[in-house]
Motif scaffolding. Sequence first.
Motif, PDB file in Angstrom:
ATOM      1  N   CYS A 191      11.565 -11.445  82.982  1.00  0.00           N
ATOM      2  CA  CYS A 191      12.894 -11.201  82.445  1.00  0.00           C
ATOM      3  C   CYS A 191      12.627  -9.522  82.127  1.00  0.00           C
ATOM      4  N   ALA A 192      13.164  -8.709  83.167  1.00  0.00           N
ATOM      5  CA  ALA A 192      13.065  -7.229  82.944  1.00  0.00           C
ATOM      6  C   ALA A 192      14.276  -6.707  82.098  1.00  0.00           C
ATOM      7  N   ASN A 193      15.228  -7.711  81.631  1.00  0.00           N
ATOM      8  CA  ASN A 193      16.288  -7.028  80.851  1.00  0.00           C
ATOM      9  C   ASN A 193      16.121  -7.504  79.308  1.00  0.00           C
ATOM     10  N   VAL A 194      15.008  -7.903  78.880  1.00  0.00           N
ATOM     11  CA  VAL A 194      14.620  -8.242  77.735  1.00  0.00           C
ATOM     12  C   VAL A 194      13.787  -7.036  77.045  1.00  0.00           C
ATOM     13  N   LYS A 195      14.155  -6.459  75.810  1.00  0.00           N
ATOM     14  CA  LYS A 195      13.110  -5.469  75.241  1.00  0.00           C
ATOM     15  C   LYS A 195      12.651  -6.337  73.790  1.00  0.00           C
ATOM     16  N   LEU A 196      11.410  -6.266  73.800  1.00  0.00           N
ATOM     17  CA  LEU A 196      10.815  -6.979  72.653  1.00  0.00           C
ATOM     18  C   LEU A 196      10.876  -5.906  71.444  1.00  0.00           C
ATOM     19  N   MET A 197      10.823  -6.040  70.002  1.00  0.00           N
ATOM     20  CA  MET A 197      10.802  -5.138  69.125  1.00  0.00           C
ATOM     21  C   MET A 197      10.484  -6.089  67.893  1.00  0.00           C
ATOM     22  N   GLU A 198       9.522  -5.260  67.027  1.00  0.00           N
ATOM     23  CA  GLU A 198       9.017  -5.997  65.827  1.00  0.00           C
ATOM     24  C   GLU A 198       9.830  -5.777  64.615  1.00  0.00           C
ATOM     25  N   ALA A 199      10.527  -6.601  63.873  1.00  0.00           N
ATOM     26  CA  ALA A 199      11.602  -6.178  63.301  1.00  0.00           C
ATOM     27  C   ALA A 199      11.882  -7.249  61.969  1.00  0.00           C
ATOM     28  N   ASP A 200      12.020  -6.927  61.028  1.00  0.00           N
ATOM     29  CA  ASP A 200      12.288  -7.927  59.633  1.00  0.00           C
ATOM     30  C   ASP A 200      13.995  -7.862  59.734  1.00  0.00           C
ATOM     31  N   TRP A 201      14.437  -8.997  60.408  1.00  0.00           N
ATOM     32  CA  TRP A 201      15.904  -9.080  60.646  1.00  0.00           C
ATOM     33  C   TRP A 201      16.484  -7.657  61.214  1.00  0.00           C
ATOM     34  N   PHE A 202      17.102  -6.963  60.753  1.00  0.00           N
ATOM     35  CA  PHE A 202      17.898  -5.769  61.361  1.00  0.00           C
ATOM     36  C   PHE A 202      16.958  -4.492  60.805  1.00  0.00           C
ATOM     37  N   SER A 203      15.989  -4.590  60.357  1.00  0.00           N
ATOM     38  CA  SER A 203      15.101  -3.287  60.165  1.00  0.00           C
ATOM     39  C   SER A 203      14.841  -2.439  61.564  1.00  0.00           C
ATOM     40  N   GLY A 204      15.132  -1.142  61.654  1.00  0.00           N
ATOM     41  CA  GLY A 204      14.703  -0.683  62.792  1.00  0.00           C
ATOM     42  C   GLY A 204      16.025  -0.419  63.859  1.00  0.00           C
ATOM     43  N   LEU A 205      16.756  -1.007  63.367  1.00  0.00           N
ATOM     44  CA  LEU A 205      18.059  -1.268  64.582  1.00  0.00           C
ATOM     45  C   LEU A 205      19.237  -0.602  63.866  1.00  0.00           C
ATOM     46  N   GLU A 206      19.133   0.338  62.773  1.00  0.00           N
ATOM     47  CA  GLU A 206      20.412   1.153  62.223  1.00  0.00           C
ATOM     48  C   GLU A 206      20.778   1.977  63.359  1.00  0.00           C
ATOM     49  N   GLY A 207      22.297   1.982  63.192  1.00  0.00           N
ATOM     50  CA  GLY A 207      22.936   2.681  64.116  1.00  0.00           C
ATOM     51  C   GLY A 207      23.277   2.061  65.392  1.00  0.00           C
ATOM     52  N   ARG A 208      22.716   0.919  65.849  1.00  0.00           N
ATOM     53  CA  ARG A 208      22.880   0.118  67.091  1.00  0.00           C
ATOM     54  C   ARG A 208      24.174  -0.677  66.938  1.00  0.00           C
ATOM     55  N   LYS A 209      24.919  -1.111  68.082  1.00  0.00           N
ATOM     56  CA  LYS A 209      25.731  -2.093  68.157  1.00  0.00           C
ATOM     57  C   LYS A 209      25.624  -3.064  69.124  1.00  0.00           C
ATOM     58  N   PHE A 210      25.931  -4.165  69.251  1.00  0.00           N
ATOM     59  CA  PHE A 210      25.805  -5.059  70.066  1.00  0.00           C
ATOM     60  C   PHE A 210      27.014  -6.181  70.103  1.00  0.00           C
ATOM     61  N   HIS A 211      27.383  -6.667  71.548  1.00  0.00           N
ATOM     62  CA  HIS A 211      28.433  -7.454  71.607  1.00  0.00           C
ATOM     63  C   HIS A 211      28.409  -8.948  71.055  1.00  0.00           C
ATOM     64  N   LEU A 212      26.915  -9.220  71.139  1.00  0.00           N
ATOM     65  CA  LEU A 212      26.582 -10.516  70.740  1.00  0.00           C
ATOM     66  C   LEU A 212      25.101 -10.632  69.861  1.00  0.00           C
ATOM     67  N   ILE A 213      25.310 -11.279  68.514  1.00  0.00           N
ATOM     68  CA  ILE A 213      23.888 -11.446  67.932  1.00  0.00           C
ATOM     69  C   ILE A 213      23.664 -12.910  67.637  1.00  0.00           C
ATOM     70  N   CYS A 214      22.624 -13.427  68.000  1.00  0.00           N
ATOM     71  CA  CYS A 214      22.275 -14.914  68.072  1.00  0.00           C
ATOM     72  C   CYS A 214      20.778 -14.880  67.189  1.00  0.00           C
ATOM     73  N   SER A 215      20.809 -16.170  66.441  1.00  0.00           N
ATOM     74  CA  SER A 215      19.302 -16.449  66.132  1.00  0.00           C
ATOM     75  C   SER A 215      19.293 -17.901  65.878  1.00  0.00           C
ATOM     76  N   ASN A 216      18.152 -18.423  66.098  1.00  0.00           N
ATOM     77  CA  ASN A 216      17.782 -19.821  65.442  1.00  0.00           C
ATOM     78  C   ASN A 216      16.633 -19.366  64.342  1.00  0.00           C
ATOM     79  N   PRO A 217      17.357 -19.146  63.282  1.00  0.00           N
ATOM     80  CA  PRO A 217      16.587 -18.645  62.200  1.00  0.00           C
ATOM     81  C   PRO A 217      16.041 -19.714  61.300  1.00  0.00           C
ATOM     82  N   PRO A 218      14.969 -19.600  60.410  1.00  0.00           N
ATOM     83  CA  PRO A 218      14.625 -20.681  59.494  1.00  0.00           C
ATOM     84  C   PRO A 218      15.612 -21.308  58.784  1.00  0.00           C
ATOM     85  N   TYR A 219      15.787 -22.519  58.435  1.00  0.00           N
ATOM     86  CA  TYR A 219      16.811 -22.932  57.611  1.00  0.00           C
ATOM     87  C   TYR A 219      16.634 -24.277  57.205  1.00  0.00           C
TER      88      TYR A 219
END
Length: 278
Positions: A159-187
């Motif tokens: 899966c060369a088109n996936v980049k992994l990132m250590e983050a607490d939800w949106f931390s470190g993603l400031e300024g970035r925009k996506f077409h889709l955000i998805c999650s299977n969070p704890p619930y």
Amino acid sequence: MKIRELLHWSSRSLVNSSSPDIDAWALLKFVLQVDDAWLIANEQTPIDPQHEARIRKLVDFRNSGVPVAYLTNSRQFWSKDLHVNSRVLVPRPETETLVEAVLNTARSFLSPTILELGTGSGAIAIALSTEIPHAEITATDLSRDALAIAKINLGRHNCANVKLMEADWFSGLEGRKFHLICSNPPYIARNDPHLEAPELQHEPESALVSGEDGLDAIRQIVSESSGYLHPGGWLVLEHAYDQAMQVQSIMNNARFVDVHSEKDLMDHDRVSLGRRPE
Ligand code: GLN
């Protein structure tokens, strides 16, 4: 003892298992390091006593609650074999509903950028990556142990088109925009008796439990995600079978539009979606 007899013994002995035949089969394949075809062709072959002893031990572990996926370090999701251990949630079939919902919404974007929050084993990101190879996917997790497992799985499935990132939800993603955000969070709610299930005792609590009513992570993701979505972009969240109305109202209150839910194979509203207004 023949392989066939041990298979029968194992499936009869897996008393806490909801799919004892499948589980017995998986344990034998794992210990003998063989594939389905070999096992089918060799049911009459005598089993090596050392292998038999290992299988009996694994059946005991399973009966004490350890999920088969952790015993065999593997789990199928979206027809992909994934490496798993107790540092990540065992991927569940209902999460394929989340993947389908993301794929449906992704169709309206030419080259979608997708953010997956809390990727764990990488199951969702890998499924999306194989279905939309031209997507640019960012998958985060707070746990370094989980990211190490996701990395193994991304490599295994190219899966060369996936980049992994250590983050607490949106931390470190400031300024970035996506077409889709998805999650299977704890619930799951902190005091939910469902948490007493032996299998869940072996899974990471941080992937399961989210505050008093189970909705802390979902509230946080919904409230922050507008800032990270392109106008018209979608937020797609998995939740418990009885949380759809609450998740929809959290999304509506956060000014998402086109808010609706999708059913899983058990006919439960399992995934809710909302769109950032254009
Ligand atoms: N679906 C899981 C369960 O109920 C929970 C997973 C999660 O909290 N994301 O066992």
